[in-house]
Write a protein that holds these residues in place. Structure first.
Motif, PDB file in Angstrom:
ATOM      1  N   ASP A 234      74.086  40.214  -9.126  1.00 23.14           N
ATOM      2  CA  ASP A 234      75.378  40.882  -8.974  1.00 23.14           C
ATOM      3  C   ASP A 234      76.496  39.863  -8.744  1.00 23.14           C
ATOM      4  O   ASP A 234      77.598  39.990  -9.303  1.00 23.14           O
ATOM      5  CB  ASP A 234      75.330  41.868  -7.807  1.00 23.14           C
ATOM      6  N   LEU A 235      76.202  38.863  -7.905  1.00 20.59           N
ATOM      7  CA  LEU A 235      77.205  37.831  -7.635  1.00 20.59           C
ATOM      8  C   LEU A 235      77.530  37.056  -8.910  1.00 20.59           C
ATOM      9  O   LEU A 235      78.704  36.787  -9.206  1.00 20.59           O
ATOM     10  CB  LEU A 235      76.694  36.883  -6.555  1.00 20.59           C
ATOM     11  N   ALA A 236      76.484  36.695  -9.663  1.00 22.45           N
ATOM     12  CA  ALA A 236      76.715  35.958 -10.911  1.00 22.45           C
ATOM     13  C   ALA A 236      77.530  36.802 -11.889  1.00 22.45           C
ATOM     14  O   ALA A 236      78.401  36.284 -12.593  1.00 22.45           O
ATOM     15  CB  ALA A 236      75.372  35.559 -11.539  1.00 22.45           C
ATOM     16  N   GLN A 237      77.249  38.112 -11.920  1.00 21.10           N
ATOM     17  CA  GLN A 237      78.015  38.999 -12.800  1.00 21.10           C
ATOM     18  C   GLN A 237      79.478  39.045 -12.386  1.00 21.10           C
ATOM     19  O   GLN A 237      80.386  38.980 -13.225  1.00 21.10           O
ATOM     20  CB  GLN A 237      77.420  40.413 -12.756  1.00 21.10           C
ATOM     21  N   ARG A 238      79.723  39.141 -11.074  1.00 20.02           N
ATOM     22  CA  ARG A 238      81.106  39.167 -10.605  1.00 20.02           C
ATOM     23  C   ARG A 238      81.816  37.847 -10.909  1.00 20.02           C
ATOM     24  O   ARG A 238      82.997  37.833 -11.275  1.00 20.02           O
ATOM     25  CB  ARG A 238      81.150  39.458  -9.103  1.00 20.02           C
ATOM     26  N   LEU A 239      81.070  36.740 -10.752  1.00 20.16           N
ATOM     27  CA  LEU A 239      81.666  35.433 -11.064  1.00 20.16           C
ATOM     28  C   LEU A 239      82.011  35.326 -12.544  1.00 20.16           C
ATOM     29  O   LEU A 239      83.063  34.790 -12.916  1.00 20.16           O
ATOM     30  CB  LEU A 239      80.708  34.308 -10.657  1.00 20.16           C
ATOM     31  N   MET A 240      81.123  35.851 -13.404  1.00 22.87           N
ATOM     32  CA  MET A 240      81.390  35.789 -14.835  1.00 22.87           C
ATOM     33  C   MET A 240      82.571  36.687 -15.193  1.00 22.87           C
ATOM     34  O   MET A 240      83.404  36.327 -16.030  1.00 22.87           O
ATOM     35  CB  MET A 240      80.143  36.191 -15.626  1.00 22.87           C
ATOM     36  N   ASP A 241      82.654  37.865 -14.554  1.00 27.77           N
ATOM     37  CA  ASP A 241      83.803  38.746 -14.790  1.00 27.77           C
ATOM     38  C   ASP A 241      85.104  38.065 -14.350  1.00 27.77           C
ATOM     39  O   ASP A 241      86.126  38.150 -15.046  1.00 27.77           O
ATOM     40  CB  ASP A 241      83.628  40.065 -14.036  1.00 27.77           C
ATOM     41  N   THR A 242      85.044  37.403 -13.182  1.00 32.48           N
ATOM     42  CA  THR A 242      86.229  36.698 -12.684  1.00 32.48           C
ATOM     43  C   THR A 242      86.620  35.571 -13.634  1.00 32.48           C
ATOM     44  O   THR A 242      87.807  35.348 -13.910  1.00 32.48           O
ATOM     45  CB  THR A 242      85.965  36.131 -11.279  1.00 32.48           C
ATOM     46  N   GLU A 243      85.585  34.854 -14.126  1.00 35.17           N
ATOM     47  CA  GLU A 243      85.855  33.762 -15.065  1.00 35.17           C
ATOM     48  C   GLU A 243      86.546  34.288 -16.318  1.00 35.17           C
ATOM     49  O   GLU A 243      87.540  33.722 -16.780  1.00 35.17           O
ATOM     50  CB  GLU A 243      84.549  33.074 -15.444  1.00 35.17           C
ATOM     51  N   LYS A 244      86.038  35.411 -16.863  1.00 35.52           N
ATOM     52  CA  LYS A 244      86.633  35.970 -18.076  1.00 35.52           C
ATOM     53  C   LYS A 244      88.073  36.406 -17.826  1.00 35.52           C
ATOM     54  O   LYS A 244      88.973  36.148 -18.635  1.00 35.52           O
ATOM     55  CB  LYS A 244      85.798  37.149 -18.564  1.00 35.52           C
TER      56      LYS A 244
ATOM     57  N   TYR B 289      79.162  37.391 -24.542  1.00 33.61           N
ATOM     58  CA  TYR B 289      79.947  36.310 -23.923  1.00 33.61           C
ATOM     59  C   TYR B 289      79.026  35.268 -23.295  1.00 33.61           C
ATOM     60  O   TYR B 289      79.213  34.055 -23.489  1.00 33.61           O
ATOM     61  CB  TYR B 289      80.878  36.907 -22.867  1.00 33.61           C
ATOM     62  N   ALA B 290      78.017  35.729 -22.530  1.00 31.89           N
ATOM     63  CA  ALA B 290      77.101  34.787 -21.879  1.00 31.89           C
ATOM     64  C   ALA B 290      76.324  33.978 -22.914  1.00 31.89           C
ATOM     65  O   ALA B 290      76.178  32.755 -22.779  1.00 31.89           O
ATOM     66  CB  ALA B 290      76.134  35.549 -20.968  1.00 31.89           C
ATOM     67  N   ALA B 291      75.832  34.648 -23.970  1.00 31.97           N
ATOM     68  CA  ALA B 291      75.070  33.940 -24.996  1.00 31.97           C
ATOM     69  C   ALA B 291      75.944  32.912 -25.715  1.00 31.97           C
ATOM     70  O   ALA B 291      75.500  31.784 -25.992  1.00 31.97           O
ATOM     71  CB  ALA B 291      74.491  34.944 -25.999  1.00 31.97           C
ATOM     72  N   PHE B 292      77.181  33.289 -26.007  1.00 29.19           N
ATOM     73  CA  PHE B 292      78.091  32.350 -26.684  1.00 29.19           C
ATOM     74  C   PHE B 292      78.342  31.120 -25.819  1.00 29.19           C
ATOM     75  O   PHE B 292      78.278  29.974 -26.304  1.00 29.19           O
ATOM     76  CB  PHE B 292      79.412  33.037 -27.014  1.00 29.19           C
ATOM     77  N   MET B 293      78.637  31.327 -24.547  1.00 31.18           N
ATOM     78  CA  MET B 293      78.956  30.201 -23.668  1.00 31.18           C
ATOM     79  C   MET B 293      77.738  29.301 -23.454  1.00 31.18           C
ATOM     80  O   MET B 293      77.868  28.077 -23.356  1.00 31.18           O
ATOM     81  CB  MET B 293      79.491  30.721 -22.338  1.00 31.18           C
TER      82      MET B 293
ATOM     83  N   LEU C 168      75.054  20.546 -12.827  1.00 32.92           N
ATOM     84  CA  LEU C 168      76.076  21.578 -12.981  1.00 32.92           C
ATOM     85  C   LEU C 168      75.994  22.307 -14.312  1.00 32.92           C
ATOM     86  O   LEU C 168      76.133  23.530 -14.363  1.00 32.92           O
ATOM     87  CB  LEU C 168      77.458  20.942 -12.798  1.00 32.92           C
ATOM     88  N   GLY C 169      75.807  21.574 -15.423  1.00 34.64           N
ATOM     89  CA  GLY C 169      75.738  22.245 -16.717  1.00 34.64           C
ATOM     90  C   GLY C 169      74.575  23.218 -16.793  1.00 34.64           C
ATOM     91  O   GLY C 169      74.704  24.334 -17.307  1.00 34.64           O
ATOM     92  N   ILE C 170      73.426  22.803 -16.279  1.00 36.70           N
ATOM     93  CA  ILE C 170      72.249  23.667 -16.285  1.00 36.70           C
ATOM     94  C   ILE C 170      72.454  24.851 -15.358  1.00 36.70           C
ATOM     95  O   ILE C 170      72.092  25.988 -15.687  1.00 36.70           O
ATOM     96  CB  ILE C 170      71.001  22.856 -15.885  1.00 36.70           C
ATOM     97  N   VAL C 171      73.054  24.597 -14.203  1.00 38.23           N
ATOM     98  CA  VAL C 171      73.340  25.695 -13.275  1.00 38.23           C
ATOM     99  C   VAL C 171      74.218  26.739 -13.938  1.00 38.23           C
ATOM    100  O   VAL C 171      73.983  27.944 -13.818  1.00 38.23           O
ATOM    101  CB  VAL C 171      74.012  25.157 -11.994  1.00 38.23           C
ATOM    102  N   GLY C 172      75.253  26.287 -14.648  1.00 37.24           N
ATOM    103  CA  GLY C 172      76.146  27.220 -15.319  1.00 37.24           C
ATOM    104  C   GLY C 172      75.414  28.097 -16.317  1.00 37.24           C
ATOM    105  O   GLY C 172      75.645  29.308 -16.378  1.00 37.24           O
ATOM    106  N   MET C 173      74.515  27.503 -17.106  1.00 42.91           N
ATOM    107  CA  MET C 173      73.761  28.285 -18.085  1.00 42.91           C
ATOM    108  C   MET C 173      72.810  29.263 -17.392  1.00 42.91           C
ATOM    109  O   MET C 173      72.671  30.424 -17.808  1.00 42.91           O
ATOM    110  CB  MET C 173      73.001  27.348 -19.027  1.00 42.91           C
ATOM    111  N   ARG C 174      72.157  28.789 -16.338  1.00 44.02           N
ATOM    112  CA  ARG C 174      71.246  29.684 -15.598  1.00 44.02           C
ATOM    113  C   ARG C 174      72.009  30.861 -14.995  1.00 44.02           C
ATOM    114  O   ARG C 174      71.535  31.998 -15.011  1.00 44.02           O
ATOM    115  CB  ARG C 174      70.526  28.908 -14.498  1.00 44.02           C
ATOM    116  N   GLU C 175      73.185  30.584 -14.435  1.00 40.56           N
ATOM    117  CA  GLU C 175      73.955  31.657 -13.808  1.00 40.56           C
ATOM    118  C   GLU C 175      74.423  32.676 -14.836  1.00 40.56           C
ATOM    119  O   GLU C 175      74.436  33.875 -14.567  1.00 40.56           O
ATOM    120  CB  GLU C 175      75.147  31.072 -13.056  1.00 40.56           C
ATOM    121  N   ARG C 176      74.801  32.217 -16.010  1.00 41.64           N
ATOM    122  CA  ARG C 176      75.210  33.157 -17.057  1.00 41.64           C
ATOM    123  C   ARG C 176      74.030  34.036 -17.480  1.00 41.64           C
ATOM    124  O   ARG C 176      74.195  35.245 -17.707  1.00 41.64           O
ATOM    125  CB  ARG C 176      75.770  32.404 -18.262  1.00 41.64           C
TER     126      ARG C 176
END
Length: 368
Positions: free
Chosen positions: A155-165, A279-283, A333-341
């Motif tokens: 849920d947190l990762a989803q909110r972060l991705m929504d905030t990012e978008k 969006y997540a797959a593209f990023m 960081l790059g791997i973390v970003g992909m995992r979180e997405r």
């Protein structure tokens, strides 16, 4: 002071029930015994008030209304917190039954041998069953806590991705409407001034004007590139596949001899996935391709997509230098970003890399 155990003995033979009471009476403190001659009586006892919970069941295989294996299945249909450890009692000629009871969820079994050795083992077997039950409960509670943690993290990762978008779209809009328009006005004004003063300017002034013109053009290009980075072209309007096609085309100037390939499974034409999934797959694909070209110096990068409207499997594989061991850890960081997405959309993420032999990034999403 330790609480006395409450043990349910399910056996239609009064002698066998008395033997069980005597064998288990050596426990400290002595247990409280409840007896049932039939499966129906046993189920009634177990359904009574929680204030009188049964801690363990000794279950004979041969009952007048239901065999012990069938009753065992009924008992294990209860929720894990309501289940009671069951020790199956069988005759010497029923050893296969004991094996089947273990397969169906019994905690242990005892064979009622004619010499009565099973009576000596009974307290130890019951204690083991109780300890196993506590371990099962602890493991189940840990699994429930882990599931809740993963859910909260998702849920947190989803909110972060929504905030990012939301943030990137707002920033892109500001760049387009404000800085972009300002640069356009500067270009028009500069061109007008240059045309007016062209005949009056000296050669050094004309050279200076040319340099300023080049800087303005560069600024316009850079703003456009930032807009492309912040708002992936075509993703909202035409979907993931066309957006990735366009992304590979835009990578062409930076390839320096590298080869990019895009393979998609047949039947995907026109398929759209949920906006968050696309969006997540593209990023993730963009990050993986960029890493392969900029850091791994790959000569070949293969992007492949498979699935249908309810599933998506994306893979980015390269033949580059791979990821060094100190960068493949989860904290990079790059791997973390992909995992979180991936986590934000409930997808599985995997990274396979061997130094000197390339890297593969995998995303596997299935609709809930």
């Amino acid at each position: 002071m330790q609480r006395a155990l409450r043990i349910l003995i399910v056996d239609d033979d009064i002698v066998d029930r008395r033997i069980c009471r005597r064998a288990l009476g050596r426990l400290d403190p002595p247990p409280v015994f409840v007896e049932a001659e039939t499966a129906a009586e046993a189920l009634d006892e177990l359904d009574r008030s929680n204030e009188r919970n049964v801690d363990c069941v000794l279950l004979d295989f041969r009952l007048p209304d239901m065999d012990g294996l069938e009753l065992l299945v009924r008992l294990n249909e209860r929720g894990i917190e309501q289940r009671v450890p069951v020790v199956m009692l069988t005759g010497a000629d029923d050893v296969p039954v004991a094996v089947e009871a273990m397969r169906r969820g019994a905690s242990n079994y005892l064979v009622k041998d004619v010499d009565g050795r099973y009576q000596e083992l009974m307290p130890t077997i019951v204690n083991h069953a109780l300890r196993d039950r506590e371990l099962q409960l602890a493991r189940w509670r840990d699994e429930q806590a882990l599931a809740r943690y993963r859910g909260d993290l998702s849920d947190l990762a989803q909110r972060l991705m929504d905030t990012e978008k939301t943030t990137t779209r707002g920033l892109a809009q500001m760049l387009h409407d404000q800085l972009g328009q300002t640069l356009a006005a500067i270009r028009l004004g500069f061109d007008a001034v240059s045309a007016t003063c062209a005949s009056l300017s000296s050669e050094p002034a004309r050279q200076h004007a040319a340099r300023l013109s080049a800087l303005i053009d560069q600024a316009v290009r850079e703003v456009r590139q930032v807009l492309v980075t912040l708002r992936p072209p075509l993703l909202d309007e035409r979907g993931l596949l066309d957006a990735l096609d366009n992304e590979l085309l835009m990578q062409s100037p930076a390839l320096d001899g590298a080869e990019l390939q895009f393979e998609r499974a047949s039947g995907l034409a026109g398929v759209r996935w949920p906006a968050d999934v696309e969006y997540a797959a593209f990023m993730i694909a963009r990050e993986a391709i960029g890493n392969a070209l900029r850091h791994a110096h790959a000569s070949q990068v293969l992007l492949s997509i498979d699935g249908d409207a309810r599933s998506l499997r994306l893979r980015v594989a390269d033949d580059g230098s791979g990821i060094p061991a100190d960068l493949s850890r989860p904290g990079h960081l790059g791997i973390v970003g992909m995992r979180e997405r991936a986590l934000a959309i409930g997808a599985k993420f995997a990274l396979e890399s061997t130094p000197g032999r390339g890297t593969a990034v995998l995303l596997d999403w299935t609709a809930p």
